[in-house]
Motif scaffolding. Structure first.
Motif, PDB file in Angstrom:
ATOM      1  N   PRO A 125      73.196  52.045  10.398  1.00 22.87           N
ATOM      2  CA  PRO A 125      71.748  51.797  10.405  1.00 22.87           C
ATOM      3  C   PRO A 125      71.429  50.589  11.286  1.00 22.87           C
ATOM      4  O   PRO A 125      72.156  49.601  11.267  1.00 22.87           O
ATOM      5  CB  PRO A 125      71.422  51.507   8.936  1.00 22.87           C
ATOM      6  CG  PRO A 125      72.710  51.225   8.261  1.00 22.87           C
ATOM      7  CD  PRO A 125      73.797  51.880   9.059  1.00 22.87           C
ATOM      8  N   ASP A 126      70.376  50.673  12.076  1.00 22.22           N
ATOM      9  CA  ASP A 126      69.918  49.539  12.884  1.00 22.22           C
ATOM     10  C   ASP A 126      68.980  48.728  11.979  1.00 22.22           C
ATOM     11  O   ASP A 126      67.868  49.163  11.684  1.00 22.22           O
ATOM     12  CB  ASP A 126      69.186  50.048  14.124  1.00 22.22           C
ATOM     13  CG  ASP A 126      68.781  48.909  15.056  1.00 22.22           C
ATOM     14  OD1 ASP A 126      68.610  47.764  14.576  1.00 22.22           O
ATOM     15  OD2 ASP A 126      68.634  49.156  16.254  1.00 22.22           O
ATOM     16  N   LYS A 157      64.070  44.711  24.001  1.00 29.52           N
ATOM     17  CA  LYS A 157      64.426  44.696  22.574  1.00 29.52           C
ATOM     18  C   LYS A 157      63.293  44.109  21.728  1.00 29.52           C
ATOM     19  O   LYS A 157      62.996  44.600  20.645  1.00 29.52           O
ATOM     20  CB  LYS A 157      65.685  43.822  22.429  1.00 29.52           C
ATOM     21  CG  LYS A 157      66.653  44.250  21.391  1.00 29.52           C
ATOM     22  CD  LYS A 157      68.031  43.647  21.652  1.00 29.52           C
ATOM     23  CE  LYS A 157      68.759  44.378  22.779  1.00 29.52           C
ATOM     24  NZ  LYS A 157      70.107  43.823  23.000  1.00 29.52           N
TER      25      LYS A 157
HETATM   26  O1  C5P Z   1      69.984  46.345  20.342  1.00 30.42           O
HETATM   27  P1  C5P Z   1      71.025  45.334  19.948  1.00 30.42           P
HETATM   28  O2  C5P Z   1      72.043  45.886  18.992  1.00 30.42           O
HETATM   29  O3  C5P Z   1      71.660  44.635  21.119  1.00 30.42           O
HETATM   30  O4  C5P Z   1      70.197  44.218  19.154  1.00 30.42           O
HETATM   31  C1  C5P Z   1      70.869  43.098  18.682  1.00 30.42           C
HETATM   32  C2  C5P Z   1      70.121  42.569  17.495  1.00 30.42           C
HETATM   33  O5  C5P Z   1      69.963  43.621  16.534  1.00 30.42           O
HETATM   34  C3  C5P Z   1      70.879  41.467  16.758  1.00 30.42           C
HETATM   35  O6  C5P Z   1      69.926  40.562  16.225  1.00 30.42           O
HETATM   36  C4  C5P Z   1      71.626  42.218  15.677  1.00 30.42           C
HETATM   37  O7  C5P Z   1      71.890  41.383  14.568  1.00 30.42           O
HETATM   38  C5  C5P Z   1      70.651  43.317  15.335  1.00 30.42           C
HETATM   39  N1  C5P Z   1      71.282  44.567  14.900  1.00 30.42           N
HETATM   40  C6  C5P Z   1      70.856  45.145  13.714  1.00 30.42           C
HETATM   41  N2  C5P Z   1      71.454  46.300  13.259  1.00 30.42           N
HETATM   42  C7  C5P Z   1      72.421  46.908  13.980  1.00 30.42           C
HETATM   43  C8  C5P Z   1      72.839  46.347  15.210  1.00 30.42           C
HETATM   44  C9  C5P Z   1      72.243  45.177  15.644  1.00 30.42           C
HETATM   45  O8  C5P Z   1      69.959  44.594  13.080  1.00 30.42           O
HETATM   46  N3  C5P Z   1      72.984  48.027  13.513  1.00 30.42           N
END
Ligand code: C5P
Length: 218
Positions: A125-126, A157
């Motif tokens: 999950p993002d 982003k």
């Molecule tokens: O798009 P990207 O992964 O490079 O973005 C990085 C940011 O997103 C960081 O702050 C990281 O902690 C967060 N992130 C997140 N969930 C994920 C991967 C990255 O919240 N699965």
């Protein structure tokens, strides 16, 4: 000593890597040591904030005067962040969260066989990508590590994840990034990009918190 200018603010900081198991003895991870996130938690606590430090496996000592929430996987970090989100004023996602995990976790150690093998992966999950679009009063700060087009990729982003600030790290600069006690970052907000000089992670942490406080009060 710093003034207690963050008193009354509930700040959640994520730090360190996640580990994604493949079987009982192996996992996928990354080079994050947690130093930047821990420096943020320490600085915020010293400035009077009510700090929760949600972190993956690190070799660092817990930070005094913070609520310590250890997790292992991206899924656990997602749950730790989202379950506290309503009671959070500022979320700083400094953790290096795995983007992929093994699609299946074997119950027994995977035995070697002749020839090559490959590991099917699925997305984790993002965390920011999920909560960004749902945020209410919260200030959201993400981190970004890039090896090229730092400002362009990080600004994208900011918009895509509905963030208030992105702290961009250029991995190609000496004295920046993984493991070291210094960092070189660019603070990206809807107003533009501001590159900070080479500083200790403690000073970078205070500069990030200064910018957040300024933007929250404006
Ligand atoms: O798009 P990207 O992964 O490079 O973005 C990085 C940011 O997103 C960081 O702050 C990281 O902690 C967060 N992130 C997140 N969930 C994920 C991967 C990255 O919240 N699965």
């Amino acid at each position: 000593a710093r003034p207690k200018d963050l008193a009354g603010l509930r700040i959640a900081v994520t730090a360190g890597p996640t580990q994604e198991a493949l079987d009982p003895v192996r996992y996928l991870t990354n080079h994050s040591t947690g130093k930047m996130g821990y420096a943020l938690a320490r600085a915020a606590a010293m400035r009077g904030a009510d700090v929760t430090l949600i972190h993956g496996e690190t070799a660092l000592q817990p930070v005094r005067f913070t609520t310590d929430v250890p997790v292992t996987t991206a899924q656990q970090m997602y749950e730790a962040v989202t379950s506290r989100f309503e009671d959070t004023d500022v979320l700083i996602m400094a953790a290096a969260v795995a983007d992929y995990r093994p699609a299946a976790v074997a119950n027994d150690k995977i035995k070697k066989k002749d020839g090559d093998m490959s590991i099917p992966l699925e997305r984790t999950p993002d965390i920011l990508g999920t909560i960004g679009p749902r945020k209410a009063h919260q200030f959201l700060c993400g981190f970004s590590m890039e090896t090229r087009d730092l400002v362009e990729n990080s600004s994208a982003k900011l918009t895509r994840k509905n963030l208030d600030m992105v702290v961009a790290n250029n991995l190609k600069v000496a004295g920046a990034g993984f493991g070291v006690d210094t960092n070189v970052v660019t603070l990206i907000t809807p107003d533009g990009a501001r590159e900070l000089p080479l500083m200790s992670k403690a000073d970078v942490a205070d500069a990030i918190l200064d910018e957040i406080l300024k933007r929250k009060n404006s």
